[in-house]
Design an enzyme around this catalytic site. Sequence first.
Site, PDB file in Angstrom:
ATOM      1  N   SER A  76       6.074  -2.028  -1.477  1.00  0.00           N
ATOM      2  CA  SER A  76       6.074  -3.027  -2.568  1.00  0.00           C
ATOM      3  C   SER A  76       5.159  -2.616  -3.712  1.00  0.00           C
ATOM      4  CB  SER A  76       5.752  -4.438  -2.076  1.00  0.00           C
ATOM      5  OG  SER A  76       5.114  -4.498  -0.832  1.00  0.00           O
TER       6      SER A  76
ATOM      7  N   GLY B   4      -1.132   2.760   6.266  1.00  0.00           N
ATOM      8  CA  GLY B   4      -1.384   2.081   7.539  1.00  0.00           C
ATOM      9  C   GLY B   4      -0.706   0.734   7.708  1.00  0.00           C
ATOM     10  N   LYS B   5       0.168   0.387   6.783  1.00  0.00           N
ATOM     11  CA  LYS B   5       0.817  -0.931   6.824  1.00  0.00           C
ATOM     12  C   LYS B   5       1.517  -1.188   8.167  1.00  0.00           C
ATOM     13  CE  LYS B   5       3.412   0.108   3.280  1.00  0.00           C
ATOM     14  NZ  LYS B   5       2.938   1.495   3.067  1.00  0.00           N
TER      15      LYS B   5
ATOM     16  N   GLY C  48       0.843  -1.197   0.000  1.00  0.00           N
ATOM     17  CA  GLY C  48       0.000   0.000   0.000  1.00  0.00           C
ATOM     18  C   GLY C  48       0.875   1.244   0.000  1.00  0.00           C
ATOM     19  N   LEU C  49       0.243   2.355  -0.289  1.00  0.00           N
ATOM     20  CA  LEU C  49       0.948   3.640  -0.343  1.00  0.00           C
ATOM     21  C   LEU C  49       1.576   3.974   1.009  1.00  0.00           C
ATOM     22  CD1 LEU C  49      -1.767   5.787  -2.202  1.00  0.00           C
ATOM     23  CD2 LEU C  49       0.380   4.926  -3.187  1.00  0.00           C
ATOM     24  N   SER C  50       2.540   4.845   0.988  1.00  0.00           N
ATOM     25  CA  SER C  50       3.093   5.381   2.230  1.00  0.00           C
ATOM     26  C   SER C  50       1.957   6.058   3.006  1.00  0.00           C
ATOM     27  CB  SER C  50       4.187   6.406   1.901  1.00  0.00           C
ATOM     28  OG  SER C  50       4.682   6.978   3.086  1.00  0.00           O
ATOM     29  N   GLY C  51       1.842   5.750   4.269  1.00  0.00           N
ATOM     30  CA  GLY C  51       0.789   6.347   5.085  1.00  0.00           C
ATOM     31  C   GLY C  51      -0.539   5.615   5.007  1.00  0.00           C
TER      32      GLY C  51
HETATM   33  P1  ADP Z   1       2.621   2.999   6.243  1.00  0.00           P
HETATM   34  O1  ADP Z   1       3.365   1.988   7.058  1.00  0.00           O
HETATM   35  O2  ADP Z   1       1.655   2.385   5.282  1.00  0.00           O
HETATM   36  O3  ADP Z   1       3.487   4.029   5.597  1.00  0.00           O
HETATM   37  P2  ADP Z   1       1.818   4.046   8.797  1.00  0.00           P
HETATM   38  O4  ADP Z   1       1.246   2.869   9.518  1.00  0.00           O
HETATM   39  O5  ADP Z   1       3.236   4.434   9.119  1.00  0.00           O
HETATM   40  O6  ADP Z   1       1.664   3.801   7.231  1.00  0.00           O
HETATM   41  O7  ADP Z   1       0.910   5.323   9.002  1.00  0.00           O
HETATM   42  C1  ADP Z   1      -0.484   5.266   8.922  1.00  0.00           C
HETATM   43  C2  ADP Z   1      -1.064   6.420   9.744  1.00  0.00           C
HETATM   44  O8  ADP Z   1      -2.472   6.415   9.604  1.00  0.00           O
HETATM   45  C3  ADP Z   1      -0.751   6.283  11.222  1.00  0.00           C
HETATM   46  O9  ADP Z   1      -0.482   7.564  11.745  1.00  0.00           O
HETATM   47  C4  ADP Z   1      -2.057   5.706  11.781  1.00  0.00           C
HETATM   48  O10 ADP Z   1      -2.248   6.063  13.131  1.00  0.00           O
HETATM   49  C5  ADP Z   1      -3.100   6.381  10.869  1.00  0.00           C
HETATM   50  N1  ADP Z   1      -4.347   5.641  10.733  1.00  0.00           N
HETATM   51  C6  ADP Z   1      -5.577   6.155  10.885  1.00  0.00           C
HETATM   52  N2  ADP Z   1      -6.537   5.226  10.697  1.00  0.00           N
HETATM   53  C7  ADP Z   1      -5.897   4.082  10.414  1.00  0.00           C
HETATM   54  C8  ADP Z   1      -6.329   2.753  10.135  1.00  0.00           C
HETATM   55  N3  ADP Z   1      -7.621   2.416  10.093  1.00  0.00           N
HETATM   56  N4  ADP Z   1      -5.400   1.804   9.883  1.00  0.00           N
HETATM   57  C9  ADP Z   1      -4.090   2.135   9.916  1.00  0.00           C
HETATM   58  N5  ADP Z   1      -3.613   3.371  10.183  1.00  0.00           N
HETATM   59  C10 ADP Z   1      -4.493   4.338  10.440  1.00  0.00           C
END
Ligand code: ADP
Length: 170
Positions: free
Chosen positions: A80, A11-12, A6-9
């Site tokens: 990925s 939630g991975k 998934g995209l950056s941000g």
């Molecule tokens: P990634 O690893 O995909 O780059 P992150 O997990 O680091 O993403 O960041 C996701 C952000 O979104 C976090 O700040 C998290 O608290 C917020 N967020 C809000 N709602 C959700 C959700 N339902 N699932 C995952 N993250 C969430």
Amino acid sequence: MIWFTGLSGSGKTTIAHVLERKLADADVPVELLDGDVVRENLSKGLGFSKEDRDTNIRRIAFVAHLLQRNGTFVITAAISPYRAMREEARMMAKDFVEVYANAPLAVCEERDVKGLYAKARAGEIKGFTGIDDPYEPPPAPEVEVRTDQLSVEESAEKVIDKLIESGYLK
Ligand code: ADP
């Protein structure tokens, strides 16, 4: 192998950590290979060209393969972006559950957890996934979590449900 994409941000990492805790609490042997942590260690020095991204993913898949061969549940959390690399990882896995952390780009950009979208928009970072670098969504992931609609807890539970349904967990 529980392979987040998934995209950056999207939630991975956040969901992966909750999932890791749930599995560990159930006495399931589990390791998390987080994209950022891997890039600081195993893939230090690699950049974000297609070639380097592919190398990064191959390394993650290789380590995940070794771990799961020994009965460990491996969670990976890296963007990925390329379908072909994810398919390569799938081929290396004994069991593979692709999890698509899906939130609209606008939502990821609004979250901008690491401030990277702002930098990419300002042209300070080139080749940022979703802005000026491709992201190929999975056509048929085992699990899709719409993180703009589900809570972190609900998202992690959806993955657990799939693991049970697939016979990997009781
Ligand atoms: P990634 O690893 O995909 O780059 P992150 O997990 O680091 O993403 O960041 C996701 C952000 O979104 C976090 O700040 C998290 O608290 C917020 N967020 C809000 N709602 C959700 C959700 N339902 N699932 C995952 N993250 C969430």
